[in-house]
Design an enzyme around this catalytic site. Structure first.
Site, PDB file in Angstrom:
ATOM      1  CD  GLU A 144      60.905  99.027 120.792  1.00  0.00           C
ATOM      2  OE1 GLU A 144      60.667  98.183 119.907  1.00  0.00           O
ATOM      3  OE2 GLU A 144      60.576  98.872 121.999  1.00  0.00           O
ATOM      4  CG  ASN A 145      67.062  98.224 119.236  1.00  0.00           C
ATOM      5  OD1 ASN A 145      66.040  97.662 118.824  1.00  0.00           O
ATOM      6  ND2 ASN A 145      68.232  97.618 119.256  1.00  0.00           N
TER       7      ASN A 145
END
Lengths: 231, 208
Positions: B47-48
């Protein structure tokens, strides 16, 4: 108009004031504006509020501004890697507003895009939703979150041209584009400033309209969790 | 007898389907990537800001600009794409990610999940967990059935602050697999060497 400055301190001249809200790019220690954070420490600006996904570690990133007690409040999604942060927070010296990571990113993007609020289902039924407007759309409940407009955005990119067009590298992009967008002024630090035209207009990740000042410098780029496999 | 961490991860890998985009949480869920069936096309999201997450690098090839959501150094694949955090959570919130496999501190029989905070003790933050459980197609929790103190983590109601309300679809623990259904939890299977009676006895939630 000249956007390229000689150093982080020069680029910050006339921009800093006590009590300001700063949006900072980066995820963990990856893609953080380390040179500008160092310069803000040297400038001694106080009572800062940071909208930043994380708070660095004790001796790198925003952590260095916690050491010098320059931070009043953090708006973050995860602060688990910083002992000094915990000490100040549990001691009541530091305010903390937890935002879910996607909500924080969207608050920055929205603020920069002229959207003062948006509805999201993230956090419905949790403490995050307390005191926020609830509204049903198509049978599902959402909460209202506000866009963030920061006094200053500080970001780190890989390359820039002198007009402020930015290119990021791999997962170091993370919060940098939305943070840049939400700043009334945005300063970008990059590893390399390249000649106009050499980045290619189709390959620009963040257009220079969002970037007002640029500096080039050497970055430590510290790794937080060095993890390897045996070949 | 019960499943160990790797056996739990291997069991969780059976939840994957060909063509899915999947987000794996920190801890045991990360191990699931070791058990993706041969020939199955699964793309892992970090999710980064990455789709197509590869293995950890070999020593000497670590790249400070290439990390996962646990801040560990990783590698890219030929399918990899990178994007910013608002785009990343756009695909999470927008339901494009088919499944998230996450760890938990507590799960309740109605699917409530608590995994981000212990008031007064642990104040780290929710990271992307609240967005994930609110947005992805299916939420599978992988965790030990009991805490270090021996207390059941599969409860009638969560005692800790929630990450999401009624969001969990399936629970995989060292003792077995349970589904969240109308009225409580339904036993899907027991771990090797675990009887249904033992699984029921270790669970405070209503089993239907």
């Amino acid at each position: 108009m000249k956007k390229v400055y000689g150093s982080a301190a020069e680029a910050l001249e006339g921009v800093l004031h006590d009590g300001m809200l700063i949006a900072a790019g980066g995820f963990g220690l990856c893609g953080i504006p380390e040179l500008l954070l160092n310069a803000i420490r040297d400038a001694g600006t106080k009572d800062l509020t940071f909208a930043s996904n994380n708070a660095g570690v004790d001796d790198f990133g925003i952590g260095i501004l916690l050491q010098t007690k320059q931070v009043k409040k953090m708006i973050s999604s995860y602060v688990g890697e910083n002992k000094e942060f915990m000490r100040q927070y549990l001691g009541g010296e530091l305010e903390l507003e937890f935002n879910p990571q996607g909500t924080l990113a969207e608050r920055m993007r929205a603020g920069g895009a002229g959207i003062p609020g948006f509805y999201t289902k993230t956090g419905v039924g949790t403490v995050i939703a307390e005191g926020k407007e609830h509204k049903d759309f198509d049978g599902e409940t959402y909460i209202l979150e506000r866009g963030i407009v920061a006094d200053l955005a500080i970001v780190k990119a890989w390359k820039a041209d002198d007009t402020g067009n930015l290119v990021f590298r791999k997962t170091a992009r993370n919060f940098n584009p939305p943070a840049a967008m939400c700043g009334k002024i945005c300063i970008a630090e990059v590893e390399e400033i390249v000649p106009r035209g050499s980045l290619g207009g189709d390959a620009i990740h963040l257009p220079g309209i969002y970037v007002h000042r640029i500096i080039q410098g050497d970055h430590e780029k510290r790794i937080e969790q060095r993890t390897v496999r045996t070949a | 007898m019960a499943w160990d961490r790797n056996q739990m991860a291997a069991r969780a890998a059976l939840e994957l389907q060909d063509g899915w985009y999947v987000n794996l949480g920190i801890g045991i869920p990360t191990l699931v990537s070791n058990y993706i069936p041969e020939g199955m096309d699964v793309t892992l999201q970090s999710e980064n800001g990455m789709l197509g997450m590869g293995a950890f690098p070999i020593e000497g090839e670590e790249d400070a600009d290439l990390i996962n959501a646990g801040k560990q150094t990783i590698t890219e694949l030929d399918r990899t794409s990178y994007f910013d955090s608002s785009t990343s959570f756009g695909m999470i919130r927008g339901g494009k990610i088919a499944m998230a496999i996450l760890g938990a501190m507590e799960v309740a029989e109605n699917g409530d999940l608590a995994n981000w905070m212990i008031p007064g003790k642990l104040v780290k933050g929710m990271g992307g967990a609240m967005d994930l459980v609110a947005g992805v197609g299916r939420v599978v929790v992988v965790m030990d059935h009991a805490s270090k103190h021996g207390d059941s983590k599969v409860l009638k109601e969560c005692t800790l602050p929630l990450t999401g309300k009624a969001v969990v679809d399936r629970i995989i623990t060292n003792l077995g697999v349970l589904d969240v259904v109308e009225g409580g939890l339904k036993i899907v299977e027991c771990a090797e060497g675990v009887t249904e009676e033992e699984l029921r006895a270790a669970t405070l939630a209503t089993i239907v």
